[in-house]
Structure formats: C-alpha cells, structure tokens
Design a protein around this motif. Structure first.
Motif, PDB file in Angstrom:
ATOM      1  N   UNK A   1     -15.764 -37.360  40.916  1.00  0.00           N
ATOM      2  CA  UNK A   1     -16.419 -36.264  40.205  1.00  0.00           C
ATOM      3  C   UNK A   1     -15.929 -36.100  38.774  1.00  0.00           C
ATOM      4  N   UNK A   2     -14.655 -36.356  38.519  1.00  0.00           N
ATOM      5  CA  UNK A   2     -14.118 -36.130  37.180  1.00  0.00           C
ATOM      6  C   UNK A   2     -14.656 -37.137  36.167  1.00  0.00           C
ATOM      7  N   UNK A   3     -15.073 -38.301  36.621  1.00  0.00           N
ATOM      8  CA  UNK A   3     -15.731 -39.255  35.719  1.00  0.00           C
ATOM      9  C   UNK A   3     -17.067 -38.670  35.267  1.00  0.00           C
TER      10      UNK A   3
ATOM     11  N   UNK B   1      -8.012 -29.839  28.805  1.00  0.00           N
ATOM     12  CA  UNK B   1      -7.709 -29.584  30.210  1.00  0.00           C
ATOM     13  C   UNK B   1      -8.134 -30.751  31.087  1.00  0.00           C
ATOM     14  N   UNK B   2      -9.320 -31.294  30.833  1.00  0.00           N
ATOM     15  CA  UNK B   2      -9.803 -32.413  31.631  1.00  0.00           C
ATOM     16  C   UNK B   2      -8.929 -33.643  31.440  1.00  0.00           C
ATOM     17  N   UNK B   3      -8.462 -33.848  30.231  1.00  0.00           N
ATOM     18  CA  UNK B   3      -7.607 -35.006  29.952  1.00  0.00           C
ATOM     19  C   UNK B   3      -6.316 -34.973  30.770  1.00  0.00           C
ATOM     20  N   UNK B   4      -5.927 -33.794  31.207  1.00  0.00           N
ATOM     21  CA  UNK B   4      -4.726 -33.658  32.036  1.00  0.00           C
ATOM     22  C   UNK B   4      -4.861 -34.448  33.337  1.00  0.00           C
TER      23      UNK B   4
ATOM     24  N   UNK C   1     -11.703 -44.151  31.549  1.00  0.00           N
ATOM     25  CA  UNK C   1     -12.382 -43.254  32.477  1.00  0.00           C
ATOM     26  C   UNK C   1     -11.759 -43.283  33.858  1.00  0.00           C
ATOM     27  N   UNK C   2     -10.477 -43.493  33.905  1.00  0.00           N
ATOM     28  CA  UNK C   2      -9.769 -43.436  35.178  1.00  0.00           C
ATOM     29  C   UNK C   2      -9.183 -42.037  35.344  1.00  0.00           C
ATOM     30  N   UNK C   3      -9.653 -41.341  36.369  1.00  0.00           N
ATOM     31  CA  UNK C   3      -9.184 -39.994  36.657  1.00  0.00           C
ATOM     32  C   UNK C   3      -8.668 -39.932  38.083  1.00  0.00           C
ATOM     33  N   UNK C   4      -7.896 -38.904  38.377  1.00  0.00           N
ATOM     34  CA  UNK C   4      -7.412 -38.729  39.733  1.00  0.00           C
ATOM     35  C   UNK C   4      -8.604 -38.492  40.654  1.00  0.00           C
ATOM     36  N   UNK C   5      -8.457 -38.893  41.899  1.00  0.00           N
ATOM     37  CA  UNK C   5      -9.497 -38.653  42.891  1.00  0.00           C
ATOM     38  C   UNK C   5      -9.639 -37.144  43.078  1.00  0.00           C
ATOM     39  N   UNK C   6     -10.870 -36.667  43.079  1.00  0.00           N
ATOM     40  CA  UNK C   6     -11.065 -35.219  43.047  1.00  0.00           C
ATOM     41  C   UNK C   6     -10.609 -34.527  44.328  1.00  0.00           C
ATOM     42  N   UNK C   7     -10.526 -35.249  45.422  1.00  0.00           N
ATOM     43  CA  UNK C   7     -10.021 -34.636  46.650  1.00  0.00           C
ATOM     44  C   UNK C   7      -8.532 -34.356  46.574  1.00  0.00           C
ATOM     45  N   UNK C   8      -7.880 -34.861  45.520  1.00  0.00           N
ATOM     46  CA  UNK C   8      -6.456 -34.595  45.303  1.00  0.00           C
ATOM     47  C   UNK C   8      -6.230 -33.399  44.381  1.00  0.00           C
ATOM     48  N   UNK C   9      -7.303 -32.841  43.846  1.00  0.00           N
ATOM     49  CA  UNK C   9      -7.199 -31.689  42.943  1.00  0.00           C
ATOM     50  C   UNK C   9      -7.197 -30.415  43.783  1.00  0.00           C
ATOM     51  N   UNK C  10      -6.183 -29.591  43.608  1.00  0.00           N
ATOM     52  CA  UNK C  10      -6.013 -28.387  44.418  1.00  0.00           C
ATOM     53  C   UNK C  10      -7.092 -27.346  44.106  1.00  0.00           C
ATOM     54  N   UNK C  11      -7.261 -26.405  45.017  1.00  0.00           N
ATOM     55  CA  UNK C  11      -8.210 -25.317  44.786  1.00  0.00           C
ATOM     56  C   UNK C  11      -7.821 -24.500  43.561  1.00  0.00           C
ATOM     57  N   UNK C  12      -6.535 -24.316  43.340  1.00  0.00           N
ATOM     58  CA  UNK C  12      -6.073 -23.585  42.160  1.00  0.00           C
ATOM     59  C   UNK C  12      -6.481 -24.312  40.889  1.00  0.00           C
ATOM     60  N   UNK C  13      -6.297 -25.625  40.869  1.00  0.00           N
ATOM     61  CA  UNK C  13      -6.664 -26.403  39.688  1.00  0.00           C
ATOM     62  C   UNK C  13      -8.182 -26.449  39.511  1.00  0.00           C
TER      63      UNK C  13
END
Length: 381
Positions: free
Chosen positions: A290-292, A333-336, A344-356
């Motif tokens: 999703x972040x891509x 913020x997204x670049x974090x 365009x390599x981003x963390x897998x979105x299932x690893x992003x917490x609800x808070x984030x």
C-alpha cells in the motif's frame, strides 16, 4: 471510483479519514457560470438537482448527502466519460465541486453505496460566457497532458516485466514486479478513471465488482500471487488481458478531457484514494504494498498542484502556503517508512501499527482539506 471497504481492524481509521476528507456541511455563496451554486442533494434513493439547466463556464456544485450510505456524485458526458466527480461523501456530510463545463448535454449521477451506474438526472448546459483563462493555466494543462502520457508510456514496460513473470509461472519475479508496475497508473489514476471503462477492468478489487462483472486486472493477480500462492493457466490469461487493457489506456490517455479544475479535482481524488484505500490497508490487502501506491498517489497530486500553483498562489497565497507545508509534512512522514533512501521500497503495510496508521491518516487529512479548495483557487477572479 473505488468504494470504501472497511475491515474490522481498519474501520475506525477509515471513518475518521472519510469524515476529515469530505469535510463538514457548509454554506457557499460562490457563483457558477454567472448563476447561483447548483445544489445536489443525494439520498439512498434520489439525486435531486436545484436546476437542470445552467450556463457554461466555471460551475460550482454544492453536494449534500442526506442518505444513510457513503455516496459519490459525478458530472458525466452522455457516453459516461467523467467531467468531474466527488467521491466518498459520508452520510450527513457535504462537499463542493468546481468544474469547467462546456455547453452540451450531461448527466449528474449520485451513487449511494458507491455502486452501480447511479441515480441519474439529465442536465443541459447552455452557451455561457467564454471561460477566461490565465495563459499560465493553458501551459499547466499542456504540461500535465505530457505528464500523464509519459506516465502511461513508462508504465507499459514495467507491466510487461510483471506479466511476463506471470506467464512464465515465476512467482517470486511476479511478486517483485507487481508494485513497480502500478506506480504510473497510481500517479495519474483520475485521468484513467475519467474514461469509465478502463479502471473496472484493470484495478477493481473483489468486493468492488458490479453484478455480472468478471474479475480481471492487477488485484485478481495479486490475490493469486500472495494468497493462493500459485500461477495457473487462468492467471497467465489474465496477465495477457492486463497487457491489452493497459495498452488501451496508453492509447487513449492523450484524448482525455483535461482542464485546470479537473487537474485540481484529480489531485483531491488522489488524496481520497489514499485516505480510503491505502491508509486502511484495503487497496493492497494481499501484497501489503500500500505504501508504494500511497507514494505514487501523493506524487501525482503534487505534480498537478505544482503546475497550477503559479495561478493559485496569485489568487489565494495563503492556500498555497498551507499546501506547500502540508505536502512537505506528508512526504517527510511517508519517507520514514522507506527501506531505501530514494526508491520505492517501503515496509510491508501489515507491519505498520494502528498508531502509525492513525498518524498517516491525520497527515493525509491535513493535506486533503486545503487541497479541496485548489479548484476554486485556479478559477479566474
């Protein structure tokens, strides 16, 4: 043109995003083509328009959703091409839409639940005063045309890498090529959607299918690659169909109706896509890329904004100052979440917490609200 889909985990985030992006009810005394603002009142079973005849020019629609379902409103050419649209208007909420409209016959469509062809009202636009455009806006439209064509042209080789891998049955290679193949599309999606028939074939999710519609396109293949973890004859056929459908997009994108207001509205639509699809994790539910898509949507919105900025900054300097700040904040913020510095390599979105996710949602909302005013700011004063 994708419905909001709420999973149990993401419902709260999506509702918050939807509320902030669509905004709260407000009155408007802006003029439209020399007359009053056109009121569009949507319910679950009706689409009422304050007038079915109005003069050409810069037209403002004030949309109010009095139904119980999320809705969207379109101004359509007779062949269903989109002139202007406002998506994801929550129950009890209102939104405004500014569009440059030529004389002719059109339809206004309200889509409760954002499904089907909508409840439609025919309208006639008569010859009005010629739209006075700053020459800088003509230059902006010309530059944006080149941009969307360049994105389509650059997308096709990346799509072929993806579809070739599918046809070879190479699961790992297909997964790697999937997200890059979507970047150009996501940057310019409102233009692709304006044709009406391309997006449903290429970018529909399973729960967005209309009755009788066959599921094809990227997300059908995404499911096969990540959930089913297999590539069969069906998937290979679907890969070839995706090539064909996107080649159609590439050929037709240069014929799209583009105006300064459609550019501005398209930028807002891209932020709506982020708020209701990417931040919730619903868009790429199998691949979690999703972040891509998020990054590409943001880039496409900013490209349209930067081209319109010379005129918008003259008409509303406070607005462009705020937009500059909010684009910068969201980009930072997204670049974090990048796993490399420039790609365009981003963390897998299932690893992003609800808070984030909530932090991303808040930043999207902070940009979407002023961006909704951009179309009005490019209208000559």
């Amino acid at each position: 043109m994708r419905p909001v889909r709420l999973s149990v985990v993401t419902a709260a985030t999506a509702v918050a995003a939807l509320t902030a992006v669509t905004g709260c009810a407000e009155k408007s005394d802006a003029k439209a083509g020399g007359g009053d603002t056109i009121q569009v009142t949507a319910t679950d079973s009706s689409c009422k328009v304050s007038t079915t005849e109005f003069p050409a020019g810069h037209v403002q629609f004030a949309v109010q959703n009095k139904g119980s379902k999320v809705t969207e409103v379109y101004l359509l050419f007779p062949d269903d091409r989109i002139v202007a649209e406002r998506e994801n208007i929550g129950p009890g909420l209102s939104s405004t839409l500014t569009a440059e409209v030529k004389a002719g016959s059109y339809e206004i469509a309200c889509k409760p639940g954002m499904k089907g062809s909508g409840i439609r009202q025919k309208v006639t636009v008569s010859g009005g005063k010629a739209v006075k455009r700053d020459p800088k806006l003509d230059a902006a439209v010309a530059a944006y045309r080149k941009y969307v064509q360049a994105q389509a042209d650059a997308t096709m080789p990346k799509v072929k890498v993806f579809t070739d891998a599918v046809r070879k049955g190479d699961l790992a290679a297909a997964r790697k090529a999937y997200a890059p193949s979507r970047i150009g599309w996501e940057r310019t999606e409102p233009v692709a959607e304006s044709f009406g028939d391309i997006d449903p074939k290429t970018d529909t999710r399973a729960d967005g299918l209309e009755k009788g519609q066959k599921w094809t396109g990227w997300h059908r293949l995404e499911k096969a690659l990540w959930q089913d973890e297999k590539i069969g004859a069906t998937e290979k056929t679907l890969a070839t169909q995706l090539d064909k459908d996107l080649a159609d997009w590439q050929r037709r994108v240069g014929t799209a109706e583009i105006t300064p207001t459609s550019m501005a509205n398209g930028a807002k639509e891209l932020l709506d896509e982020v708020a209701t699809g990417k931040v919730t994790g619903e868009e790429e539910r199998y691949s979690h890329t999703d972040l891509v898509d998020f990054k590409a949507n943001l880039e496409g919105a900013q490209q349209a904004y930067e081209l319109l900025k010379p005129v918008a900054s003259k008409n509303d300097p406070a607005l462009t100052e705020e937009l500059d700040q909010q684009f910068g904040s969201l980009t930072k913020l997204l670049d974090h979440y990048r796993t490399d510095k420039t790609g365009y390599d981003f963390v897998s979105y299932d690893k992003v917490s609800e808070k984030d996710r909530k932090g991303l949602s808040d930043a999207v909302n902070a940009l979407a609200e002023p961006l909704s005013k951009l179309a009005a700011a490019v209208v000559s004063k």
